[in-house]
Design an enzyme around this catalytic site. Structure first.
Site, mmCIF file in Angstrom:
data_model
loop_
_atom_site.group_PDB
_atom_site.id
_atom_site.type_symbol
_atom_site.label_atom_id
_atom_site.label_comp_id
_atom_site.label_asym_id
_atom_site.label_seq_id
_atom_site.Cartn_x
_atom_site.Cartn_y
_atom_site.Cartn_z
ATOM 1 N N THR A 184 -1.911 3.382 -3.777
ATOM 2 C CA THR A 184 -1.232 4.772 -3.587
ATOM 3 C C THR A 184 -1.879 5.498 -4.733
ATOM 4 O O THR A 184 -2.354 6.670 -4.448
ATOM 5 C CB THR A 184 0.281 4.583 -3.625
ATOM 6 O OG1 THR A 184 0.741 3.877 -2.519
ATOM 7 C CG2 THR A 184 0.881 6.044 -3.724
ATOM 8 N N SER B 210 -6.521 -2.054 -3.671
ATOM 9 C CA SER B 210 -5.257 -2.284 -4.069
ATOM 10 C C SER B 210 -5.212 -4.147 -4.456
ATOM 11 O O SER B 210 -5.475 -4.792 -3.340
ATOM 12 C CB SER B 210 -4.168 -1.915 -3.068
ATOM 13 O OG SER B 210 -2.889 -2.568 -3.504
ATOM 14 N N THR C 189 -2.176 2.600 -21.386
ATOM 15 C CA THR C 189 -2.734 1.196 -21.980
ATOM 16 C C THR C 189 -2.987 0.433 -20.740
ATOM 17 O O THR C 189 -2.042 0.494 -19.760
ATOM 18 C CB THR C 189 -1.569 0.846 -22.491
ATOM 19 O OG1 THR C 189 -1.305 1.461 -23.625
ATOM 20 C CG2 THR C 189 -2.033 -0.756 -23.177
ATOM 21 N N CYS D 95 5.934 0.280 4.561
ATOM 22 C CA CYS D 95 6.305 1.581 3.950
ATOM 23 C C CYS D 95 7.277 2.075 4.795
ATOM 24 O O CYS D 95 7.867 3.143 4.402
ATOM 25 C CB CYS D 95 5.363 2.504 3.379
ATOM 26 S SG CYS D 95 4.105 1.830 2.371
HETATM 27 N N1 PLP Z 1 -3.528 2.261 1.999
HETATM 28 C C1 PLP Z 1 -3.442 1.215 2.891
HETATM 29 C C2 PLP Z 1 -4.176 1.295 4.116
HETATM 30 C C3 PLP Z 1 -2.407 0.374 2.519
HETATM 31 O O1 PLP Z 1 -2.023 -0.569 3.710
HETATM 32 C C4 PLP Z 1 -1.444 0.403 1.608
HETATM 33 C C5 PLP Z 1 -0.061 -0.461 1.694
HETATM 34 O O2 PLP Z 1 0.027 -1.099 2.318
HETATM 35 C C6 PLP Z 1 -1.657 1.617 0.726
HETATM 36 C C7 PLP Z 1 -2.780 2.295 0.891
HETATM 37 C C8 PLP Z 1 -0.968 1.606 -0.530
HETATM 38 O O3 PLP Z 1 -1.333 0.589 -1.672
HETATM 39 P P1 PLP Z 1 -0.233 0.168 -2.742
HETATM 40 O O4 PLP Z 1 0.978 -0.793 -2.100
HETATM 41 O O5 PLP Z 1 -1.048 -0.773 -3.655
HETATM 42 O O6 PLP Z 1 0.392 1.285 -3.309
#
Ligand code: PLP
Length: 415
Positions: A78, A216, A254, A344
């Site tokens: 994110t 990620s 950090t 999400c």
């Molecule tokens: N982008 C995609 C395609 C994702 O599938 C996700 C999480 O499911 C994210 C961004 C966000 O990643 P994070 O959970 O590391 O913030």
């Protein structure tokens, strides 16, 4: 793992998050113990921590075909997505080349789509490209959008294209090298959200033609709360998080030493084992998909039919007249952790924007999404279990849709 009425519990929600790998955990342990230190210091403990961060950066860079100076650690996918978009928008504003036009797709993760909405309020122009029924963005549509932007009088340096590498709900893998070439032909920067791709399918920044690429850690058996943004040298972008001088003043705070060490170890392991894991999950996905389609008339497999153009690990379905949340409960009680779509959107009854963009807008279809995302160490017994039990759970959900999940009887037992 907790088991309800089932003698087995299979975790098939790896697109949401993955189990920390043993290799990553072992690499992290010293930095969670005696090797604690702030890498910004001068003493020997700090130097050891700084060395670990530098080595993690070099490993991640090698896995992506990047220069270590182009890798910036973040708190996850994110932050990387938000930084890419908001950082380019601010750099354009500071250079006086506003408004920034961002061209993106209708099936991006909310980290991209909601950031675009917020940047629109700040004066950016946002263009959302449609996708076809399998989730593909057409290079011709991108070309047309770039041409329209040029006709609208966009200035040099005021175009950014952000198209995800692999979709988290239906597994579509875009032809990023073609899309980035089209973007570059029009002088646009190209960002790709490779959160679901990195560690799973080949992801070299040069081959993809990315100026910016988000990763990620917890999607490839690294720790949660870790990620990185690749920024090609010379890309005009400002920091998102300001403060200390860490990471060449580009991302303050950090460094999460244990986290980045674990992420690097997991990424290296995932890249080294990519072919073997992809072959195993790809074959498992095909068998499970075939089993579901054979046993559940009316169920639709979503995403690309061509295995070469989808993530090997994600099987996704639309189950007509099924309430997806009810199906999740039934699967969970039967020993299977699955998802309705993006992690999400769990708990939300809103139909997925991804399935809607694929054309499934009929409410009887839109509510019944199912995603199974498999791990590379899936066993034959687990595949056999999923082939038998997923179709049975879907049929059970179809039969009881609208009913009380507590009254459901599955395989003779009340769940
Ligand atoms: N982008 C995609 C395609 C994702 O599938 C996700 C999480 O499911 C994210 C961004 C966000 O990643 P994070 O959970 O590391 O913030």
């Amino acid at each position: 793992m907790e088991r309800a009425n089932s003698p087995i519990y299979i975790y098939a929600d790896n697109a949401a998050t993955t189990r920390l790998s043993d290799v990553a955990r072992a690499a992290m342990l010293p930095y969670l113990g005696d090797s604690f230190s702030n890498p910004g210091g001068i003493h020997r403990y700090a130097r050891a921590a700084a060395k670990a961060v530098a080595s993690a950066r070099a490993t991640c860079a090698a896995c992506l075909g990047a220069n270590p100076r182009e890798v910036f650690f973040t708190s996850g996918g994110t932050e990387s997505d938000v930084w890419a978009l908001a950082g380019c928008a601010r750099a354009a504003r500071l250079a006086g080349v506003t408004p920034l036009t961002i061209i993106t797709s209708a099936i991006e993760h909310h980290a991209v789509l909601n950031t675009c909405k917020s940047l629109e309020q700040d004066g950016c122009r946002i263009v959302v490209l449609p996708v076809d029924a399998e989730g593909f963005v057409s290079p011709t549509d991108l070309e047309a959008a770039l041409q329209r932007a040029a006709e609208d009088g966009t200035m040099d340096g005021s175009l950014l294209v952000s198209i995800m590498h692999a979709n988290n709900e239906v597994g579509t893998v875009q032809d990023i090298s073609t899309l980035s070439r089209v973007a570059h032909e029009h002088g646009a920067l190209f960002h790709t959200d490779a959160v679901q791709a990195a560690g799973h399918i080949p992801c070299k920044v040069d081959e993809l033609g990315a100026d910016l690429l988000s990763v990620s850690g917890h999607k490839f058996h690294g720790p949660t709360g870790t990620g990185l943004l690749y920024i090609k040298s010379g890309t005009p972008i400002t920091p998102l998080i300001t403060g200390g001088a860490q990471q060449w003043g580009m991302r303050a705070g950090t460094e999460n030493v244990a986290g980045v060490v674990g992420m690097a170890a997991a990424l290296e392991e995932a890249v080294a084992n990519m072919d073997v894991r992809a072959a195993r999950v790809g074959s498992a996905r095909r068998r499970i998909t075939d089993a579901v389609l054979a046993a559940c008339p009316g169920v639709i497999a979503t995403g690309p039919r061509d295995a070469a153009r989808r993530l090997p690990s994600i099987a996704s379905f639309i189950c007509p007249d099924v309430d997806a949340e009810l199906l999740m409960v039934i699967l969970d009680q039967d020993g299977i952790a699955a998802a309705t779509g993006s992690a999400c959107s769990a708990g939300s009854t809103e139909p997925s924007h991804v399935t809607a963009a694929l054309g499934y807008t009929d409410p009887a279809l839109a509510r019944g999404t199912l995603r199974l995302s498999l791990a590379g160490d899936i066993t034959e017994a687990e595949i056999a279990y999923l082939c038998e039990h997923v179709p049975a759970c879907i049929r059970c959900a179809q039969a009881t849709s609208g009913g009380d999940p507590r009254n459901i009887s599955l395989f003779g037992a009340s769940v």
